[in-house]
Write a protein that holds these residues in place. Structure first.
Motif, PDB file in Angstrom:
ATOM      1  N   UNK A  33       0.842  -1.198   0.000  1.00 35.71           N
ATOM      2  CA  UNK A  33       0.000   0.000   0.000  1.00 35.71           C
ATOM      3  C   UNK A  33       0.874   1.244   0.000  1.00 35.71           C
ATOM      4  N   UNK A  34       0.611   2.128  -0.961  1.00 37.18           N
ATOM      5  CA  UNK A  34       1.251   3.440  -0.957  1.00 37.18           C
ATOM      6  C   UNK A  34       0.407   4.471  -0.218  1.00 37.18           C
ATOM      7  N   UNK A  35      -0.892   4.182  -0.046  1.00 36.03           N
ATOM      8  CA  UNK A  35      -1.747   5.084   0.712  1.00 36.03           C
ATOM      9  C   UNK A  35      -1.529   4.927   2.209  1.00 36.03           C
ATOM     10  N   UNK A  36      -1.234   3.711   2.650  1.00 41.96           N
ATOM     11  CA  UNK A  36      -1.031   3.428   4.073  1.00 41.96           C
ATOM     12  C   UNK A  36       0.274   2.651   4.246  1.00 41.96           C
ATOM     13  N   UNK A  37       1.418   3.283   3.982  1.00 42.15           N
ATOM     14  CA  UNK A  37       2.692   2.561   3.983  1.00 42.15           C
ATOM     15  C   UNK A  37       3.157   2.216   5.394  1.00 42.15           C
ATOM     16  N   UNK A  38       3.883   1.104   5.502  1.00 37.22           N
ATOM     17  CA  UNK A  38       4.510   0.703   6.763  1.00 37.22           C
ATOM     18  C   UNK A  38       5.953   1.179   6.807  1.00 37.22           C
ATOM     19  N   UNK A  39       6.686   0.967   5.739  1.00 40.18           N
ATOM     20  CA  UNK A  39       8.086   1.381   5.674  1.00 40.18           C
ATOM     21  C   UNK A  39       8.356   1.974   4.289  1.00 40.18           C
ATOM     22  N   UNK A  65      -4.575  -3.240  -2.890  1.00 36.58           N
ATOM     23  CA  UNK A  65      -5.442  -2.721  -1.830  1.00 36.58           C
ATOM     24  C   UNK A  65      -5.803  -1.251  -2.035  1.00 36.58           C
ATOM     25  N   UNK A  66      -4.843  -0.456  -2.516  1.00 36.16           N
ATOM     26  CA  UNK A  66      -5.138   0.953  -2.769  1.00 36.16           C
ATOM     27  C   UNK A  66      -6.176   1.101  -3.876  1.00 36.16           C
ATOM     28  N   UNK A  67      -6.041   0.301  -4.923  1.00 39.53           N
ATOM     29  CA  UNK A  67      -6.987   0.372  -6.039  1.00 39.53           C
ATOM     30  C   UNK A  67      -8.399   0.061  -5.571  1.00 39.53           C
ATOM     31  N   UNK A  68      -8.535  -0.952  -4.714  1.00 41.82           N
ATOM     32  CA  UNK A  68      -9.864  -1.296  -4.195  1.00 41.82           C
ATOM     33  C   UNK A  68     -10.438  -0.155  -3.361  1.00 41.82           C
ATOM     34  N   UNK A  69      -9.599   0.440  -2.530  1.00 40.85           N
ATOM     35  CA  UNK A  69     -10.079   1.532  -1.674  1.00 40.85           C
ATOM     36  C   UNK A  69     -10.479   2.745  -2.509  1.00 40.85           C
ATOM     37  N   UNK A  70      -9.677   3.060  -3.513  1.00 49.41           N
ATOM     38  CA  UNK A  70      -9.991   4.211  -4.370  1.00 49.41           C
ATOM     39  C   UNK A  70     -11.271   3.950  -5.155  1.00 49.41           C
ATOM     40  N   UNK A  71     -11.426   2.737  -5.658  1.00 52.73           N
ATOM     41  CA  UNK A  71     -12.629   2.408  -6.432  1.00 52.73           C
ATOM     42  C   UNK A  71     -13.885   2.544  -5.588  1.00 52.73           C
ATOM     43  N   UNK A  89     -12.592   4.829 -14.391  1.00 50.57           N
ATOM     44  CA  UNK A  89     -12.138   3.502 -13.969  1.00 50.57           C
ATOM     45  C   UNK A  89     -10.884   3.623 -13.120  1.00 50.57           C
ATOM     46  N   UNK A  90     -10.644   2.585 -12.314  1.00 51.31           N
ATOM     47  CA  UNK A  90      -9.430   2.482 -11.506  1.00 51.31           C
ATOM     48  C   UNK A  90      -8.624   1.305 -12.030  1.00 51.31           C
ATOM     49  N   UNK A  91      -7.416   1.582 -12.501  1.00 50.20           N
ATOM     50  CA  UNK A  91      -6.536   0.546 -13.043  1.00 50.20           C
ATOM     51  C   UNK A  91      -5.449   0.230 -12.015  1.00 50.20           C
ATOM     52  N   UNK A  92      -5.173  -1.053 -11.868  1.00 57.46           N
ATOM     53  CA  UNK A  92      -4.172  -1.493 -10.909  1.00 57.46           C
ATOM     54  C   UNK A  92      -3.063  -2.237 -11.652  1.00 57.46           C
TER      55      UNK A  92
END
Length: 463
Positions: free
Chosen positions: A15-21, A74-80, A89-92
């Motif tokens: 995830x780039x929206x919710x990164x860990x490191x 995961x980011x694509x699903x959240x954005x969609x 459309x949201x492309x992943x």
């Protein structure tokens, strides 16, 4: 039901929206302001790369349709889900697998190009990625493009070696996958890609927290940039980040050393600073800079003239410390938020900041805040009593370079004081041994002289 479309090269557990490191997505008031100025209601927009959800939904509210390309599943699903009621459309997946033939009125890539591919992309040069993005742009289309500076202020002020350790996203890549280093090489690469840049903004303090974007970093705009950089670098630094940015602005280098840039193509009417109002309008200079310039050349007359005028402004209802008060001739105006301090507190804040900056001052190094504040206050007829003075504190320069300079200055002052003491001691000793001194001493102190001679005679008799 989501509308995420897998195109290949997607990252399933990332995830780039919710990164860990890793770095978060591109965001900030400057990004929002640029989108507000550049987008039009009838636009078809492609958002390429990780951008904060608030930016994406803000784009969707302003335009007719919006497509999104991100590498994280995961980011694509959240954005969609967030764009469920929006046309588009949201492309992943990775940019090199994005085979859509659609073209767009606007392409928003404020995060740059590096995070448009994942580890499954063996090789895609930065120039090829830029060409791919350009091919999706319609004739007379607009491009909002971001790039990080590989040699910006962070390289000069950040001593923490852990910041240079690779993160989870820094997998081995070909060196050509990164953007060209430096503003001029980047501008040349954009021209080579047939992209005509209408406006270039220096972004502070970074693409992922873009507080301000400036087309020119000088004067009060330099102060705005310096504040943004200093707020981000509050720990140990190699050099005082605030002063470094201001000195670079004065030398005309701040634009080239900016942490990042926004490049805008196809939009001609844009503000010189984003958000609008980030830089104060009108002439003038920051009072703090004016005072420090006077202190550096030991212009006591200027300091004694300005301090009473400044105190009179404070007593007349003004409420700004020297670091957020603009001096225009003999008048003052507030720059930023008011400080909840009394007159002595404002002066003490200036003294503390000047000591933290390691700026050259006419008084001896190692002075304390209370003593120097009392000296400035006395110039305005204010006597700083124990009740008005702040608690004792030791103030050191913020940067390692400034600390070393202060140590060198202290050593020089100590050596000079020691040399003067030795010279004085030798002079006094020579005077005491001189005949005029001894005659004068005998004339002025006859009883002492007689007593000494009697003692000598008695010692001889006893022997």
């Amino acid at each position: 039901m989501t509308r995420s479309i897998l195109v290949g090269g997607e990252m399933l557990n990332w995830s780039d929206l919710h990164p860990v490191d890793a770095r978060p997505a591109a965001a900030g008031p400057a990004a929002e302001a640029l989108l507000t100025a550049a987008l039009q209601p009838g636009d078809a927009v492609l958002v390429a790369g990780p951008h904060a959800l608030d930016l994406i939904t803000g784009i969707a509210r302003r335009v007719t349709s919006v497509d999104v390309l991100v590498r994280s599943a995961p980011d694509a699903e959240e954005i969609a889900e967030r764009l469920a009621d929006t046309k588009g459309d949201v492309y992943c997946g990775s940019l090199d697998r994005f085979g859509s033939e659609k073209t767009y009125d606007v392409i928003v890539a404020l995060d740059g190009l590096e995070r448009l591919v994942g580890p499954d992309t063996a090789k895609l040069t930065w120039a090829d990625a830029l060409s791919t993005v350009r091919d999706r742009l319609a004739a007379s289309g607009r491009l909002l493009f971001g790039a990080t500076n590989a040699f910006g202020f962070e390289r000069l002020i950040q001593p923490d070696i852990t910041a240079a350790l690779p993160r989870n996203e820094d997998w081995a890549r070909d060196v050509a996958d990164t953007a060209p280093a430096g503003l001029k090489p980047l501008q040349a690469a954009l021209r080579d890609a047939d992209i005509e840049i209408e406006q270039t903004y220096a972004v502070f303090p970074s693409l992922v927290e873009a507080q301000v974007g400036l087309t020119a970093v000088d004067g009060l705009a330099g102060v705005v940039a310096a504040r943004a950089v200093a707020e981000r670098n509050t720990g140990p630094v190699l050099m005082d980040s605030y002063r470094l940015v201001l000195d670079s602005a004065a030398a005309g280098l701040a634009l080239d050393l900016a942490p990042a840039w926004y490049f805008v193509a196809g939009v001609t009417e844009l503000p010189t600073a984003i958000p609008v109002g980030a830089v104060p309008e009108g002439p003038g200079v920051l009072l703090e800079e004016h005072l420090l310039a006077a202190l550096k050349v030991d212009d006591q007359a200027a300091v004694r003239r300005i301090i009473p005028e400044y105190v009179a402004w404070l007593n007349g209802g003004g409420n700004g410390s020297p670091d957020n008060a603009i001096l225009d001739g003999t008048s003052f105006r507030l720059f930023g938020e008011a400080q909840d301090l009394d007159v002595v507190g404002h002066l003490a804040r200036f003294v503390r900041r000047s000591m933290e900056s390691g700026s050259r001052q006419p008084w001896p190094a190692g002075g304390d805040v209370q003593e120097l504040t009392a000296r400035l206050a006395s110039m305005a007829g204010i006597t700083v009593t124990e009740e008005l003075s702040a608690p004792a504190e030791v103030v050191r320069p913020l940067g390692s370079a400034e600390q070393l300079a202060t140590v060198a200055r202290l050593s020089e002052e100590l050596a000079a004081a020691s040399a003067r003491a030795i010279l004085f001691e030798g002079t006094v000793s020579g005077i005491r041994r001189s005949l005029p001194y001894r005659v004068g001493h005998a004339v002025l102190n006859p009883a002492r002289v007689i007593r000494r001679r009697v003692r000598r005679v008695l010692r001889k008799v006893r022997r």
